[in-house]
Design a protein around this motif. Structure first.
Motif, PDB file in Angstrom:
ATOM      1  N   GLY A 192       6.661  15.096  16.401  1.00  0.00           N
ATOM      2  CA  GLY A 192       7.151  16.363  15.864  1.00  0.00           C
ATOM      3  C   GLY A 192       7.112  17.480  16.888  1.00  0.00           C
ATOM      4  N   MET A 193       6.004  17.599  17.618  1.00  0.00           N
ATOM      5  CA  MET A 193       5.892  18.666  18.609  1.00  0.00           C
ATOM      6  C   MET A 193       6.872  18.432  19.754  1.00  0.00           C
ATOM      7  N   ASN A 230       9.704  17.015  19.647  1.00  0.00           N
ATOM      8  CA  ASN A 230      11.055  17.313  19.188  1.00  0.00           C
ATOM      9  C   ASN A 230      11.229  18.775  18.782  1.00  0.00           C
ATOM     10  N   GLY A 231      10.182  19.573  18.949  1.00  0.00           N
ATOM     11  CA  GLY A 231      10.280  20.993  18.623  1.00  0.00           C
ATOM     12  C   GLY A 231      10.499  21.243  17.139  1.00  0.00           C
ATOM     13  N   LEU A 232       9.969  20.363  16.286  1.00  0.00           N
ATOM     14  CA  LEU A 232      10.194  20.478  14.841  1.00  0.00           C
ATOM     15  C   LEU A 232       9.151  21.412  14.219  1.00  0.00           C
ATOM     16  N   ARG A 233       9.625  22.352  13.414  1.00  0.00           N
ATOM     17  CA  ARG A 233       8.730  23.340  12.817  1.00  0.00           C
ATOM     18  C   ARG A 233       8.989  23.542  11.328  1.00  0.00           C
ATOM     19  N   LYS A 234      10.178  23.248  10.893  1.00  0.00           N
ATOM     20  CA  LYS A 234      10.508  23.503   9.484  1.00  0.00           C
ATOM     21  C   LYS A 234       9.867  22.446   8.593  1.00  0.00           C
ATOM     22  N   ASP A 235       9.612  22.824   7.345  1.00  0.00           N
ATOM     23  CA  ASP A 235       9.058  21.857   6.388  1.00  0.00           C
ATOM     24  C   ASP A 235       9.956  20.630   6.265  1.00  0.00           C
ATOM     25  N   ARG A 236      11.258  20.871   6.173  1.00  0.00           N
ATOM     26  CA  ARG A 236      12.188  19.742   6.014  1.00  0.00           C
ATOM     27  C   ARG A 236      12.109  18.789   7.209  1.00  0.00           C
ATOM     28  N   LEU A 264       9.395  18.402   9.170  1.00  0.00           N
ATOM     29  CA  LEU A 264       8.101  17.703   9.106  1.00  0.00           C
ATOM     30  C   LEU A 264       8.180  16.549   8.110  1.00  0.00           C
ATOM     31  N   ASN A 267       8.288  26.950   5.548  1.00  0.00           N
ATOM     32  CA  ASN A 267       9.149  27.550   6.570  1.00  0.00           C
ATOM     33  C   ASN A 267      10.368  26.663   6.765  1.00  0.00           C
ATOM     34  N   ASN A 268      11.502  27.128   6.271  1.00  0.00           N
ATOM     35  CA  ASN A 268      12.763  26.438   6.555  1.00  0.00           C
ATOM     36  C   ASN A 268      13.755  27.402   7.187  1.00  0.00           C
ATOM     37  N   PRO A 277       5.151  21.410  24.051  1.00  0.00           N
ATOM     38  CA  PRO A 277       5.698  20.052  24.104  1.00  0.00           C
ATOM     39  C   PRO A 277       7.214  19.954  24.152  1.00  0.00           C
ATOM     40  N   SER A 278       7.930  20.934  23.588  1.00  0.00           N
ATOM     41  CA  SER A 278       9.384  20.795  23.537  1.00  0.00           C
ATOM     42  C   SER A 278      10.084  21.680  24.562  1.00  0.00           C
ATOM     43  N   TRP A 295       5.464  31.250  12.769  1.00  0.00           N
ATOM     44  CA  TRP A 295       6.340  30.707  13.814  1.00  0.00           C
ATOM     45  C   TRP A 295       6.459  29.188  13.708  1.00  0.00           C
ATOM     46  N   GLY A 296       5.335  28.556  13.407  1.00  0.00           N
ATOM     47  CA  GLY A 296       5.355  27.102  13.364  1.00  0.00           C
ATOM     48  C   GLY A 296       4.048  26.557  12.818  1.00  0.00           C
ATOM     49  N   PRO A 297       4.058  25.288  12.382  1.00  0.00           N
ATOM     50  CA  PRO A 297       2.929  24.751  11.627  1.00  0.00           C
ATOM     51  C   PRO A 297       1.848  24.095  12.476  1.00  0.00           C
ATOM     52  N   TRP A 298       2.145  23.807  13.754  1.00  0.00           N
ATOM     53  CA  TRP A 298       1.250  22.971  14.536  1.00  0.00           C
ATOM     54  C   TRP A 298       0.041  23.740  15.053  1.00  0.00           C
TER      55      TRP A 298
END
Lengths: 397, 397
Positions: free
Chosen positions: A317-318, A320-326, A328, B71-72, B273-274, B301-304
């Protein structure tokens, strides 16, 4: 196969209910009274998902639980391979003991299925595979292990390997592996012709390691596509890593993706942090089957990694720069249903009639559960409890 | 300041000994009998290093311990900034409570020092900084907090910010921040002239966020270098993130590194990471001061992210493709001594006379300790025990 009434859980973070398990299968969702003699577990309002899947790992390589392996060697792929082959016995990496540790670690963290590449080379013959087979038998009912006959040291540059792969498939390895036909074997036509011929002979799927990057990896992928068409192996080939799909050329990658879709080729990603990796969201949009894997953990190749698919979900996830709930939620999909799609596991899922392979997660929502990475409250395999609070019911050797 | 006899530890994974602490400072290494009334702790043969340092974080932003923040939204930098500024109060991100949680989490995981950027904008004035100041006072003796007056929303595009930064420095913020003079502020000369003028006026160091990549970031770095020369601020400027140093141009990056060396500019990395990030091994070879930071953890900003500098060491190490023991030791250096070098902390270190800020780690060697990421057995701040087995001696609010 077991019966179980699993109470007070939230399937896929939805409404709270019970899950009724009969003969190792999901028999219903709702409110149930326990039948006489049926064990009852309280899920504590946890999320329940189908079991996590490590669809790309190396059970035979880890030094987990052994003295720290100091490593100040060069980081050249060929040198790593040769060092390991020549020194694994002397270091004491017993394939059975170490694969037990690795697999039990995965089970403790909620995995119910593993696809493991296992080294086959002329130095060790099938002895390493035999060690992992022993683990597979001992852990039956705890975690399912599918074994890829894996020519880690190469095929063309390692005479005798072809015959060993043939024998490994004859004896029951479920999948045939391959590795960097250009980078490692220096003869892409040679390796790929042999691998496809063996797969056709034994009617087994292929899962090939492809670290080759950019144009080189794209070339090898094209050679693979040609052979899938020639042998009618649509839907039977997976490419692990596939770093070529991470190249910085949107249009070229798009053409490769079109072929992956046309030939139903699956991709396995580890989210390799220091490499260019495929975009999991782009692959999702294209409808490609994508699974995830821990790869090697704490082995002679490198020190990182945990036997935990949520740890790997974080890395994927990190990266790929993924942050949104969808997004994740999609990462969680990759390390569960995605792996099942790649491995084509029958009866996997969270529906009535599916095998009761279940993992409980903490968190308010699926996205929260992915980043929280707490101990899994409970893991169930075929209706039997296999781990509680991060501890498997079997001890590590 | 406290006295303590810390027995049975291995300084930097070397030979087992005791550490004698008097008046909050390291008084000796060896074998000691406890003096009357002196507390004694058994370190259980753990490794002892100087305290971990989070040299780039945002104490005022986390939602840690709050309900999950869904967060979407789009992942555009400007939109993230505006959403946070406009909604942080409504969401309930109380700067004091949340910075307490974040800082106590870091202390529990072995950190003894923090450099935190804290948002300053016309909507909130200095109220957010004041919340973190309150935390700094409450946690005195647990963890040291240095505050960067940080114009998160921009300077030129946010009238009134310059005056607020001036006031924040007057009231005691130790460092002046800045952010993407091109990307966010659309006026690099404008922002940088103001930032350097304020830094000179208040005689404070600068630590500027620079997400700008490749040629744009290199241009901004050149503007920064010009102003360091003009104002004689050699050794007083740090660049956080510095993604331009991750560009795929070895020669161009080399020229930027030459200037960093000449002007003694420090770099702070989070191993994003991204993104394309600076190579920590290349910066080490050049002799540049490099620290590490958690950045934001679980915020809008993000969940991580975790409030744990060993978790961050793993992210930095994996991103940089580091696998050798010597490289892992350098990653540990970055999240400890490296941060102290950037923040220019007096009395930091593991020598007689240094402040007794110590973290115990599990593992056979330093490299092992970096990848093991177990609970820290003990954390000591000025000779006082501040955490045991991953639990701080103060509770989170």
């Amino acid at each position: 196969m077991s019966n179980l009434l699993l109470r007070n859980v939230r399937p896929m973070a939805g409404d709270n209910c019970d899950v009724l398990i009969k003969d190792g299968k999901i028999a219903g969702f709702g409110q149930f009274a326990p039948e006489p003699g049926m064990p009852v577990e309280d899920g504590g309002n946890s999320i329940v998902i189908p079991g996590l899947i490590d669809a790309h790992t190396h059970l035979d390589k880890t030094t987990w639980g052994m003295p720290w392996h100091e490593n100040n060697r060069a980081a050249v792929l060929r040198e790593r391979i040769d060092f390991e082959r020549e020194n694994r016995s002397a270091i004491g990496i017993d394939p059975h003991r170490q694969s037990m540790r690795h697999a039990i670690g995965l089970a403790a963290h909620g995995a119910t299925h593993i696809r493991s590449h296992v080294d086959i080379d002329p130095t060790h013959g099938l002895s390493i595979v035999e060690g992992v087979w022993e683990t597979r038998e001992k852990l039956r009912g705890i975690i399912d292990i599918e074994i890829v006959a894996f020519p880690q040291s190469g095929v063309m540059v390692m005479p005798g390997t072809t015959e060993l792969l043939d024998e490994a498939l004859r004896q029951g390895c479920e999948v045939l592996g391959g590795i960097d036909p250009c980078g490692i074997d220096r003869d892409p036509k040679g390796q790929l012709d042999i691998i496809f011929a063996l797969a056709v002979k034994h009617q087994r799927p292929i899962d090939i390691h492809l670290h080759e990057a950019a144009d080189l990896g794209a070339f090898t992928m094209e050679l693979i596509f040609e052979r899938i068409r020639a042998h009618g192996m649509q839907g039977k080939v997976a490419i692990s890593h596939a770093f070529a799909l991470g190249m910085n050329d949107y249009i070229r990658v798009g053409k490769l993706i079109d072929e992956l879709v046309a030939l139903d080729v699956a991709i396995l990603t580890t989210g390799a942090p220091s490499a260019a990796v495929p975009s999991v969201m782009r692959l999702k949009e294209a409808g490609i089957r994508v699974g995830g894997g821990c790869d090697g953990i704490r082995d002679t190749w490198g020190p990182w990694g945990q036997p935990d698919m949520l740890d790997r979900a974080k890395i994927i996830g990190m990266k790929n720069g993924l942050r949104k709930d969808r997004e994740l939620e999609h990462v969680l999909h990759i390390v569960s249903q995605g792996g099942a799609d790649v491995m084509q596991i029958e009866g996997y899922g969270l529906k009535v009639g599916c095998t009761a392979d279940l993992t409980l997660l903490t968190g308010e929502t699926l996205a929260h559960a992915v980043v929280d990475i707490g101990p899994r409250p409970l893991v169930v395999k075929g209706g039997r409890i296999t781990a509680r609070q991060g501890q498997a019911v079997v001890d590590m050797p």
